[in-house]
Design a protein around this motif. Structure first.
Motif, PDB file in Angstrom:
ATOM      1  N   UNK A 106       0.835  -1.208   0.000  1.00 24.97           N
ATOM      2  CA  UNK A 106       0.000   0.000   0.000  1.00 24.97           C
ATOM      3  C   UNK A 106       0.866   1.251   0.000  1.00 24.97           C
ATOM      4  N   UNK A 107       1.993   1.210   0.738  1.00 25.35           N
ATOM      5  CA  UNK A 107       2.909   2.350   0.740  1.00 25.35           C
ATOM      6  C   UNK A 107       3.502   2.595  -0.633  1.00 25.35           C
ATOM      7  N   UNK A 108       3.897   1.509  -1.314  1.00 21.37           N
ATOM      8  CA  UNK A 108       4.425   1.657  -2.673  1.00 21.37           C
ATOM      9  C   UNK A 108       3.374   2.279  -3.591  1.00 21.37           C
ATOM     10  N   UNK A 109       2.121   1.833  -3.451  1.00 21.65           N
ATOM     11  CA  UNK A 109       1.038   2.379  -4.266  1.00 21.65           C
ATOM     12  C   UNK A 109       0.783   3.842  -3.920  1.00 21.65           C
ATOM     13  N   UNK A 110       0.987   4.204  -2.655  1.00 17.33           N
ATOM     14  CA  UNK A 110       0.828   5.594  -2.226  1.00 17.33           C
ATOM     15  C   UNK A 110       1.782   6.510  -2.983  1.00 17.33           C
ATOM     16  N   UNK A 111       3.041   6.100  -3.102  1.00 13.87           N
ATOM     17  CA  UNK A 111       4.029   6.931  -3.800  1.00 13.87           C
ATOM     18  C   UNK A 111       3.763   6.950  -5.306  1.00 13.87           C
ATOM     19  N   UNK A 112       3.300   5.831  -5.840  1.00 16.09           N
ATOM     20  CA  UNK A 112       2.963   5.767  -7.260  1.00 16.09           C
ATOM     21  C   UNK A 112       1.825   6.738  -7.579  1.00 16.09           C
ATOM     22  N   UNK A 113       0.759   6.708  -6.775  1.00 22.33           N
ATOM     23  CA  UNK A 113      -0.372   7.610  -7.022  1.00 22.33           C
ATOM     24  C   UNK A 113       0.026   9.068  -6.803  1.00 22.33           C
ATOM     25  N   UNK A 114       0.929   9.308  -5.850  1.00 20.59           N
ATOM     26  CA  UNK A 114       1.391  10.674  -5.634  1.00 20.59           C
ATOM     27  C   UNK A 114       2.063  11.246  -6.869  1.00 20.59           C
ATOM     28  N   UNK A 115       2.921  10.459  -7.504  1.00 17.86           N
ATOM     29  CA  UNK A 115       3.584  10.936  -8.723  1.00 17.86           C
ATOM     30  C   UNK A 115       2.587  11.121  -9.861  1.00 17.86           C
ATOM     31  N   UNK A 116       1.612  10.193  -9.980  1.00 15.20           N
ATOM     32  CA  UNK A 116       0.602  10.332 -11.030  1.00 15.20           C
ATOM     33  C   UNK A 116      -0.216  11.608 -10.838  1.00 15.20           C
ATOM     34  N   UNK A 117      -0.546  11.918  -9.579  1.00 19.45           N
ATOM     35  CA  UNK A 117      -1.304  13.144  -9.313  1.00 19.45           C
ATOM     36  C   UNK A 117      -0.515  14.380  -9.724  1.00 19.45           C
ATOM     37  N   UNK A 118       0.773  14.377  -9.436  1.00 16.27           N
ATOM     38  CA  UNK A 118       1.609  15.523  -9.796  1.00 16.27           C
ATOM     39  C   UNK A 118       1.663  15.681 -11.312  1.00 16.27           C
ATOM     40  N   UNK A 119       1.832  14.574 -12.019  1.00 18.37           N
ATOM     41  CA  UNK A 119       1.898  14.621 -13.483  1.00 18.37           C
ATOM     42  C   UNK A 119       0.584  15.134 -14.054  1.00 18.37           C
ATOM     43  N   UNK A 120      -0.538  14.627 -13.531  1.00 21.15           N
ATOM     44  CA  UNK A 120      -1.840  15.042 -14.051  1.00 21.15           C
ATOM     45  C   UNK A 120      -2.104  16.520 -13.763  1.00 21.15           C
ATOM     46  N   UNK A 121      -1.707  16.996 -12.582  1.00 25.02           N
ATOM     47  CA  UNK A 121      -1.898  18.419 -12.255  1.00 25.02           C
ATOM     48  C   UNK A 121      -1.062  19.292 -13.168  1.00 25.02           C
ATOM     49  N   UNK A 122       0.152  18.896 -13.411  1.00 18.33           N
ATOM     50  CA  UNK A 122       1.024  19.673 -14.297  1.00 18.33           C
ATOM     51  C   UNK A 122       0.464  19.667 -15.721  1.00 18.33           C
ATOM     52  N   UNK A 123      -0.068  18.512 -16.130  1.00 18.86           N
ATOM     53  CA  UNK A 123      -0.624  18.405 -17.483  1.00 18.86           C
ATOM     54  C   UNK A 123      -1.820  19.342 -17.649  1.00 18.86           C
ATOM     55  N   UNK A 124      -2.665  19.415 -16.631  1.00 16.52           N
ATOM     56  CA  UNK A 124      -3.841  20.291 -16.720  1.00 16.52           C
ATOM     57  C   UNK A 124      -3.441  21.754 -16.748  1.00 16.52           C
ATOM     58  N   UNK A 125      -2.435  22.129 -15.969  1.00 16.73           N
ATOM     59  CA  UNK A 125      -1.970  23.520 -15.998  1.00 16.73           C
ATOM     60  C   UNK A 125      -1.419  23.878 -17.378  1.00 16.73           C
ATOM     61  N   UNK A 126      -0.741  22.931 -17.994  1.00 17.11           N
ATOM     62  CA  UNK A 126      -0.193  23.181 -19.337  1.00 17.11           C
ATOM     63  C   UNK A 126      -1.305  23.326 -20.369  1.00 17.11           C
ATOM     64  N   UNK A 127      -2.385  22.534 -20.219  1.00 18.62           N
ATOM     65  CA  UNK A 127      -3.488  22.648 -21.175  1.00 18.62           C
ATOM     66  C   UNK A 127      -4.183  24.009 -21.062  1.00 18.62           C
ATOM     67  N   UNK A 128      -4.248  24.520 -19.818  1.00 19.46           N
ATOM     68  CA  UNK A 128      -4.888  25.824 -19.618  1.00 19.46           C
ATOM     69  C   UNK A 128      -4.108  26.950 -20.283  1.00 19.46           C
ATOM     70  N   UNK A 129      -2.834  26.753 -20.491  1.00 15.41           N
ATOM     71  CA  UNK A 129      -2.021  27.771 -21.166  1.00 15.41           C
ATOM     72  C   UNK A 129      -2.107  27.658 -22.682  1.00 15.41           C
ATOM     73  N   UNK A 130      -2.852  26.666 -23.195  1.00 13.02           N
ATOM     74  CA  UNK A 130      -3.012  26.515 -24.637  1.00 13.02           C
ATOM     75  C   UNK A 130      -2.141  25.448 -25.264  1.00 13.02           C
ATOM     76  N   UNK A 131      -1.305  24.768 -24.473  1.00 12.11           N
ATOM     77  CA  UNK A 131      -0.459  23.702 -25.020  1.00 12.11           C
ATOM     78  C   UNK A 131      -1.299  22.475 -25.343  1.00 12.11           C
ATOM     79  N   UNK A 132      -1.103  21.919 -26.523  1.00 10.42           N
ATOM     80  CA  UNK A 132      -1.856  20.737 -26.931  1.00 10.42           C
ATOM     81  C   UNK A 132      -1.140  19.441 -26.564  1.00 10.42           C
ATOM     82  N   UNK A 133       0.168  19.534 -26.315  1.00  9.81           N
ATOM     83  CA  UNK A 133       0.946  18.348 -25.977  1.00  9.81           C
ATOM     84  C   UNK A 133       1.756  18.613 -24.713  1.00  9.81           C
TER      85      UNK A 133
END
Length: 522
Positions: free
Chosen positions: A358-385
């Motif tokens: 469960x701890x390993x999964x905790x760190x995995x989901x933490x990194x996925x959340x960071x990536x998804x948040x960064x991706x959404x911020x980039x989309x708001x700036x108009x980036x398509x990729x």
């Protein structure tokens, strides 16, 4: 509880960056650490049976006399096994240093056949269990201990900072969000809910892991400062076991049977497993008896220890003896046992195994959340990729985590094919070859498609463990320990493959919808 918005934002930034910095290393530490909860059974599973006849305990002196006549060097250090097993039938064993760094000791086993003839078998035990333990200690880094241990300590400090900041982030919305597991099309929200639930309910476990890891990493400088300040040893760094007591009135060793009878009188609840003899100053033997008492925590991962005078049978050191320690040593033992899970028997080990995963999964989901948040911020700036930084982090997250899973599974599967079950160097080569291959794939196949592909590959490697056991070692497969290992590997591998299939189907469905929308007339 209400926290000012600017302070909460600061804690979120700290939690995110600390998690990203340490998350991948902590995944390896927790995943490998979960497996080390069963290090001894894994070692038995990996080891080929020793072709040597056991002898009755009362015949041990006769066996030892023949060993010392044929192998005088064995007198310096040897062990008497109290309860031989099918995997380890020899009554007496000793070890010789291999002379190679990071490789465990070459072992020699001895017994007697039906005619009383000495049988000696040399063996280099497989290193899979030891390698996974070292991988856990070094948080996946392929560096020597002197380099990796301080890095592990720094990562543990960052880990503690992430725990504090993450808890403070959750406090304002604790009552509202803690039990809210929102299963919907919003994948980020689902990952966040799972991350919060896992983090909060396993918080005591993670606090223990963080603190104990820091102490393990920096114990040498801590001991040096402590010795400089106090000028004497402490419970964390105790004196060595005395050699044969302070007053030596006997010159003849007691037999192992007599030693066990004496211990039965002195500490009835202590169950000896191994009598470990070592030559001390003046040629006198020191004896450390490894064993366990189910009522108490153990100083080591599997054993507590009693220092015994081998000439009188009297206990001369109780520093590590369960239930007979001073308060200072008892506190230290609990500190170590809380990290090792060496209390409460098998149920606690399974609990620690689940908490580790469960701890390993905790760190995995933490990194996925960071990536998804960064991706959404980039989309708001108009980036398509995705930007290059987001692509690199996403690929590293999937490649390192699933590379660790696949690498460990491949190491287990290789046990049946490597000579003697595999030396440390061979197991290490298998692991890092698969680990680096998975990272390479994550960067090559693309961000949108690498997740399901790598999940499927990790699943195949994991399911290969029971498949190889059935085909290559059917006799081993039928043992209870092997059934537990192979059953766990099968369900974990099947879960990875099913998850990959589900992601693939969801991706195909999304593409079909997008294709229909683009083809419809405007």
């Amino acid at each position: 509880m209400k926290i000012r918005a600017d302070i909460l934002r600061m804690y979120k930034d700290i939690h995110s960056w600390v998690g990203i910095t340490a998350g991948l290393a902590l995944f390896v530490a927790f995943y490998a650490g979960a497996i080390t909860m069963f290090e001894s059974p894994l070692q038995n599973w990996a080891t080929r049976p020793v072709p040597v006849s056991s002898v009755a305990l009362e015949k041990t002196p006769e066996l030892l006399a023949k060993i010392f006549a044929a192998q005088p060097q064995a007198m310096k250090s040897y062990s008497v096994i109290v309860h031989p097993t099918p995997e380890q039938p020899a009554r007496v064993m000793w070890a010789a240093l291999s002379g190679q760094e990071r490789v465990s000791r070459h072992k020699v086993y001895a017994g007697m056949d039906a005619d009383g003839n000495l049988e000696i078998v040399h063996q280099d035990p497989p290193e899979i269990a030891n390698f996974i333990n070292v991988l856990h200690q070094r948080v996946g880094l392929p560096f020597p201990r002197a380099i990796s241990r301080p890095i592990m300590g720094i990562i543990a400090l960052l880990y503690g900072l992430a725990l504090i900041s993450g808890t403070l982030i959750l406090l304002p919305s604790l009552a509202k969000d803690l039990f809210a597991l929102r299963i919907s099309h919003n994948v980020k929200r689902l990952w966040l809910d799972v991350h919060n639930v896992l983090g909060f309910f396993s918080l005591p476990f993670h606090i223990v892991m963080a603190i104990s890891s820091v102490v393990f990493a920096f114990h040498e400088p801590i001991f040096a400062v402590e010795h400089w300040m106090l000028g004497k040893s402490s419970a964390l760094h105790p004196p060595q076991v005395r050699h044969g007591g302070t007053q030596q009135s006997h010159t003849v060793l007691l037999t192992p049977e007599a030693i066990l009878q004496s211990l039965k009188v002195q500490v009835p609840e202590f169950e000896p497993d191994t009598l470990n003899y070592a030559q001390g100053r003046g040629g006198k033997l020191a004896l450390r008896v490894a064993g366990h008492d189910p009522r108490y925590a153990l100083r080591g991962p599997d054993s507590g220890f009693a220092g015994v005078d081998p000439y009188t049978g009297k206990i001369v050191s109780t520093d590590y003896l369960p239930g007979h320690q001073t308060p200072a040593f008892a506190v230290t033992t609990w500190f170590f046992s809380l990290h090792f899970g060496s209390f409460g028997g098998t149920p606690v080990r399974w609990l620690y195994f689940i908490l580790g995963l469960a701890g390993a999964f905790l760190f995995y989901t933490g990194n996925l959340l960071w990536v998804e948040s960064r991706r959404r911020r980039e989309r708001k700036t108009g980036l398509l990729h995705d930007t290059r930084a987001t692509t690199i982090l996403a690929s590293l997250t999937i490649g390192c985590t699933l590379g660790c899973v696949a690498g460990i599974s491949a190491s287990f599967a290789a046990n049946s094919f490597l000579p003697g079950g595999g030396s440390y160097a061979a197991i290490e080569s298998v692991y890092y070859a698969v680990f680096l291959f998975m990272i390479f794939l994550a960067f090559v196949v693309g961000v949108q498609s690498h997740k399901q592909l790598l999940l499927a590959i990790a699943g195949v490697f994991t399911i290969a463990v029971p498949v190889v056991d059935i085909l290559a070692r059917p006799a081993v497969f039928l043992r209870s320990g092997a059934l537990s290992l192979d059953g766990t590997a099968f369900f974990l591998g099947a879960g990875l493959i099913l998850t990959a299939m589900k992601i693939h189907l969801r991706t195909q469905k999304r593409r079909c919808v997008q294709s229909d929308l683009s083809a419809s007339p405007r």
